[in-house]
Structure formats: C-alpha cells, structure tokens
Motif scaffolding. Structure first.
Motif, PDB file in Angstrom:
ATOM      1  N   THR A 213       0.833  -1.209   0.000  1.00 48.91           N
ATOM      2  CA  THR A 213       0.000   0.000   0.000  1.00 48.91           C
ATOM      3  C   THR A 213       0.865   1.256   0.000  1.00 48.91           C
ATOM      4  O   THR A 213       0.616   2.208  -0.759  1.00 48.91           O
ATOM      5  N   HIS A 214       1.895   1.287   0.841  1.00 43.13           N
ATOM      6  CA  HIS A 214       2.809   2.435   0.826  1.00 43.13           C
ATOM      7  C   HIS A 214       3.484   2.563  -0.532  1.00 43.13           C
ATOM      8  O   HIS A 214       3.704   3.683  -1.022  1.00 43.13           O
ATOM      9  N   SER A 215       3.804   1.446  -1.145  1.00 46.64           N
ATOM     10  CA  SER A 215       4.437   1.474  -2.466  1.00 46.64           C
ATOM     11  C   SER A 215       3.476   2.027  -3.510  1.00 46.64           C
ATOM     12  O   SER A 215       3.855   2.836  -4.358  1.00 46.64           O
ATOM     13  N   TRP A 216       2.222   1.595  -3.458  1.00 43.03           N
ATOM     14  CA  TRP A 216       1.217   2.096  -4.404  1.00 43.03           C
ATOM     15  C   TRP A 216       1.027   3.601  -4.232  1.00 43.03           C
ATOM     16  O   TRP A 216       0.991   4.340  -5.221  1.00 43.03           O
ATOM     17  N   ARG A 217       0.944   4.041  -2.989  1.00 41.17           N
ATOM     18  CA  ARG A 217       0.726   5.470  -2.735  1.00 41.17           C
ATOM     19  C   ARG A 217       1.930   6.312  -3.164  1.00 41.17           C
ATOM     20  O   ARG A 217       1.775   7.410  -3.683  1.00 41.17           O
ATOM     21  N   GLY A 218       3.133   5.772  -2.962  1.00 44.52           N
ATOM     22  CA  GLY A 218       4.335   6.516  -3.307  1.00 44.52           C
ATOM     23  C   GLY A 218       4.811   6.292  -4.728  1.00 44.52           C
ATOM     24  O   GLY A 218       5.775   6.930  -5.167  1.00 44.52           O
ATOM     25  N   ARG A 219       4.153   5.359  -5.432  1.00 44.11           N
ATOM     26  CA  ARG A 219       4.506   5.020  -6.822  1.00 44.11           C
ATOM     27  C   ARG A 219       5.949   4.543  -6.941  1.00 44.11           C
ATOM     28  O   ARG A 219       6.616   4.734  -7.953  1.00 44.11           O
ATOM     29  N   ARG A 220       6.430   3.920  -5.885  1.00 43.51           N
ATOM     30  CA  ARG A 220       7.774   3.328  -5.893  1.00 43.51           C
ATOM     31  C   ARG A 220       7.798   2.246  -4.816  1.00 43.51           C
ATOM     32  O   ARG A 220       6.992   2.280  -3.873  1.00 43.51           O
ATOM     33  N   VAL A 221       8.725   1.302  -4.951  1.00 41.78           N
ATOM     34  CA  VAL A 221       8.788   0.210  -3.978  1.00 41.78           C
ATOM     35  C   VAL A 221       9.203   0.730  -2.608  1.00 41.78           C
ATOM     36  O   VAL A 221      10.226   1.403  -2.463  1.00 41.78           O
ATOM     37  N   VAL A 222       8.385   0.430  -1.617  1.00 44.82           N
ATOM     38  CA  VAL A 222       8.678   0.747  -0.219  1.00 44.82           C
ATOM     39  C   VAL A 222       8.691  -0.572   0.547  1.00 44.82           C
ATOM     40  O   VAL A 222       7.704  -1.318   0.517  1.00 44.82           O
ATOM     41  N   THR A 223       9.773  -0.875   1.208  1.00 45.10           N
ATOM     42  CA  THR A 223       9.864  -2.099   2.007  1.00 45.10           C
ATOM     43  C   THR A 223       9.733  -1.762   3.486  1.00 45.10           C
ATOM     44  O   THR A 223       9.910  -0.608   3.890  1.00 45.10           O
ATOM     45  N   THR A 224       9.413  -2.763   4.274  1.00 44.64           N
ATOM     46  CA  THR A 224       9.356  -2.585   5.722  1.00 44.64           C
ATOM     47  C   THR A 224      10.262  -3.611   6.384  1.00 44.64           C
ATOM     48  O   THR A 224      10.582  -4.635   5.799  1.00 44.64           O
ATOM     49  N   ASP A 225      10.677  -3.324   7.591  1.00 44.10           N
ATOM     50  CA  ASP A 225      11.592  -4.217   8.309  1.00 44.10           C
ATOM     51  C   ASP A 225      10.884  -5.414   8.926  1.00 44.10           C
ATOM     52  O   ASP A 225      11.512  -6.452   9.182  1.00 44.10           O
ATOM     53  N   SER A 226       9.593  -5.278   9.173  1.00 40.36           N
ATOM     54  CA  SER A 226       8.867  -6.350   9.843  1.00 40.36           C
ATOM     55  C   SER A 226       7.384  -6.212   9.528  1.00 40.36           C
ATOM     56  O   SER A 226       6.949  -5.225   8.921  1.00 40.36           O
ATOM     57  N   THR A 227       6.615  -7.223   9.925  1.00 42.89           N
ATOM     58  CA  THR A 227       5.162  -7.136   9.842  1.00 42.89           C
ATOM     59  C   THR A 227       4.578  -7.508  11.200  1.00 42.89           C
ATOM     60  O   THR A 227       5.211  -8.202  11.988  1.00 42.89           O
ATOM     61  N   ASP A 228       3.361  -7.040  11.439  1.00 41.92           N
ATOM     62  CA  ASP A 228       2.699  -7.334  12.703  1.00 41.92           C
ATOM     63  C   ASP A 228       1.193  -7.400  12.448  1.00 41.92           C
ATOM     64  O   ASP A 228       0.481  -6.404  12.588  1.00 41.92           O
ATOM     65  N   THR A 229       0.719  -8.561  12.009  1.00 43.93           N
ATOM     66  CA  THR A 229      -0.701  -8.736  11.699  1.00 43.93           C
ATOM     67  C   THR A 229      -1.077 -10.201  11.829  1.00 43.93           C
ATOM     68  O   THR A 229      -0.239 -11.088  11.635  1.00 43.93           O
ATOM     69  N   ILE A 230      -2.341 -10.431  12.143  1.00 40.52           N
ATOM     70  CA  ILE A 230      -2.836 -11.800  12.170  1.00 40.52           C
ATOM     71  C   ILE A 230      -3.104 -12.306  10.749  1.00 40.52           C
ATOM     72  O   ILE A 230      -3.273 -13.505  10.539  1.00 40.52           O
ATOM     73  N   ALA A 231      -3.132 -11.410   9.785  1.00 45.55           N
ATOM     74  CA  ALA A 231      -3.432 -11.780   8.398  1.00 45.55           C
ATOM     75  C   ALA A 231      -2.162 -12.277   7.708  1.00 45.55           C
ATOM     76  O   ALA A 231      -1.548 -11.585   6.883  1.00 45.55           O
ATOM     77  N   ASP A 232      -1.761 -13.504   8.057  1.00 44.90           N
ATOM     78  CA  ASP A 232      -0.482 -14.035   7.567  1.00 44.90           C
ATOM     79  C   ASP A 232      -0.438 -14.154   6.046  1.00 44.90           C
ATOM     80  O   ASP A 232       0.631 -14.062   5.443  1.00 44.90           O
ATOM     81  N   GLY A 233      -1.586 -14.315   5.407  1.00 47.75           N
ATOM     82  CA  GLY A 233      -1.599 -14.496   3.960  1.00 47.75           C
ATOM     83  C   GLY A 233      -1.212 -13.271   3.167  1.00 47.75           C
ATOM     84  O   GLY A 233      -0.917 -13.369   1.972  1.00 47.75           O
ATOM     85  N   VAL A 234      -1.197 -12.103   3.803  1.00 47.34           N
ATOM     86  CA  VAL A 234      -0.841 -10.861   3.097  1.00 47.34           C
ATOM     87  C   VAL A 234       0.318 -10.137   3.765  1.00 47.34           C
ATOM     88  O   VAL A 234       0.543  -8.951   3.533  1.00 47.34           O
TER      89      VAL A 234
END
Length: 326
Positions: A213-234
């Motif tokens: 989502t951040h990548s779509w909004r910024g129109r460039r690839v944005v990576t994150t260092d970690s994830t924190d969600t119960i939605a493991d599939g995404v």
C-alpha cells in the motif's frame, strides 16, 4: 487497453486449463450482512474448493505448463495457501513439489501441504526468509521456482475471478480485494479495468503489513523491516517492482485497516453469513467497517479469498470480539 503484464486473451484461455472444481465459485448477495455495513454487499466465495483458497487458479496454470514441458520439479515459498494449491495441482500431474514456509505459519496450512504430498521445508523468520530459501533451492537444484505474483500465471489464474465477476446481474460499483503480494489484486483489477472500467477497484491491506500500500501510494517500492498482523496471507515486506507497476495501472485506491476491524469482519462473516474465514479474507469487510460513509448506497463485492485458519487462534480472536448484531 491496459499495458500491464497481463493479457486478457490468455486469461480467457486459462479457464480451459484450470480444473473446473476451482472455477465459477459462488457469487451471491449477502443481505444479512448489509444492515451492519450500510451498503449492498455481494460475496465472491473463493473458499469452496479442495484447497480452500483462490490460489489453485494460478497453480493449475503453472503445473499444467510444467507437465507439458516435461519438467517435474518445482519449488515455492508460501505462507500456506500457495503451497497447498501447488501441492494439489502438482500431485495431479505427477510433479515433485517442494514448499518452503516459515515455522510460524499456521499449523493447519503446513499439515495440509504435507498431506497433499509435497516436501515441506521450514525456515526461521518470516515469509521473506522463505522466499530467499526457495530461490536458493531453485538455483542449487536447477528446478523451477514459482514466485507468487511475479510469475504471470499466478496473476492470470487469479484474474479468472474477474471474468466471473464481469457481466453479473445486478452489476456492482466497487470491488474490495485483499492485497498481499499482488496476484489477486492485479489479476482481478486488470480484467475489471479492461472489461468493466467503471467499477472502482480498492485494495485492502492490514496496517501491520503496509508495504504494498505504501508502495502504491508513493509510486515506488517501499519495504518494511517487519510485519505485525494476524493476516499471515498478506504479510509481505518486500514488494516486487513489476507487480507494483501492474497495480499502479489497475487499482483506484489502496487502504489500510486495523487488526480490530479485521477480527470484527471475521466475526460478522461468521454470525451473518455462516462463514469461517482466515483474516485475509475479512479485509474487505474491515474496510467497509472503517469507512461506512464511503460505501453507503453502493453495491460492493468482496472476494472471500481463503478459509485455512488455525482453529485455536480463530476462537481466541473471535472470543475477544464483540458480536455485531443487526
């Protein structure tokens, strides 16, 4: 015509390759959910199949191509659903399937991968670590690496859902699509923007896994260092540039939702639709719950994309969630 990597003629042809058991999944108006959401809602139920997710639409294409070419070995990284789907599709075509997954993936998904005859390798860390290990296996053993969302078959297989949505009666205004690696969103989005361009395509991702989502909004690839969600599939951290390029052409919006809204969506689907779903499948409902005014008066379709959920975790999440009685 949209200049994405996807091709509408190939997507139509894909329906002839995919086992019919995965095609023409139920699509129905779910009036029982509507008072609590404030909009007309239809559900596209992608869980009513042998692997309980949409992923086999893509793995059927991949496995068919491999079998036709005489290749017998394939490896993928999976949070669980892709691995099950590839194991199912590969088993039917005599392929040797290896799936790499995180040890933290839901046990129910890992157990099904094993039961379907695939070799399962577990790694410490998250899905991105599994992707790295799968790529290393492919290089070392010189076997086919299936990369979800990057391999066009995974997108075009998912896109057949879009063909089934187009031309339905009554027509709908908006489609809400879970956003992870992007195969589902780019596939369905491509078909809708090509054949039903007035339909708004909205992608939904958890706040705890916002990279695409951040990548779509910024129109460039944005990576994150970690994830924190119960939605493991995404729960990806590193978007694929080519997939982002496609998403930028077909998505009208990308929104982030809170964990509490995801759980509330799961609870509503259980209470009012009788559906037990994994967190990723409730993202569309979560988006409506967080912005009812936006969807008021619209006819919305949400794709219920998977139901491979750990039963203990499911009861734990929903036990803490209020029941939305309408």
């Amino acid at each position: 015509m949209l200049e994405t990597r996807l091709d509408t003629a190939r997507i139509r042809a894909a329906r002839r390759v995919i086992d019919p058991v995965f095609l023409d999944t139920p699509l129905y108006r779910c009036e029982a959910l509507e008072p609590g959401l404030g909009c007309a809602l239809s559900i596209k139920l992608e869980t009513a199949n042998p692997v309980r997710s949409f992923k086999a639409r893509g793995t059927e294409l991949v496995a068919s191509l491999l079998a036709d070419s005489g290749s017998r070995d394939v490896v993928c990284a999976s949070a669980g659903n892709l691995g099950q789907a590839l194991a199912w599709s590969g088993r039917g075509r005599g392929l040797e399937v290896t799936v790499v997954a995180s040890r933290s993936a839901p046990a129910v998904k890992l157990d099904r991968i094993r039961a379907l005859g695939a070799r399962l390798e577990l790694v410490d860390g998250d899905h991105e670590m599994a992707r790295e290990r799968a790529a290393a296996i492919a290089r070392y053993d010189r076997v086919r690496l299936l990369e979800d969302s990057l391999d066009i078959e995974t997108c075009e297989g998912a896109a057949t859902i879009g063909l089934e949505l187009v031309g339905t009666v009554p027509s709908f205004d908006t489609v809400l699509i879970a956003l992870g690696g992007g195969a589902l969103a780019t596939g369905v989005g491509h078909v809708l923007k090509t054949l039903a361009p007035d339909v708004e395509v909205i992608c939904v991702q958890p706040l705890g896994a916002p990279a695409m989502t951040h990548s779509w909004r910024g129109r460039r690839v944005v990576t994150t260092d970690s994830t924190d969600t119960i939605a493991d599939g995404v729960a990806g951290r590193c978007p694929i540039p080519a997939v982002l390029d496609d998403l930028l052409l077909v998505a009208d919006d990308a929104v982030l939702v809170q964990e509490a809204s995801i759980i509330a969506g799961m609870r509503m689907l259980l209470d009012h639709a009788g559906l037990v779903v994994e967190p990723s499948a409730a993202l569309g409902i979560a988006a409506i719950l967080e912005d009812r005014d936006r969807f008021a008066g619209r006819h919305v379709v949400t794709i219920v994309c998977g139901s491979n959920v750990d039963v203990d975790a499911y009861h734990r999440w929903l036990g803490a969630a209020p029941s939305h009685k309408s």
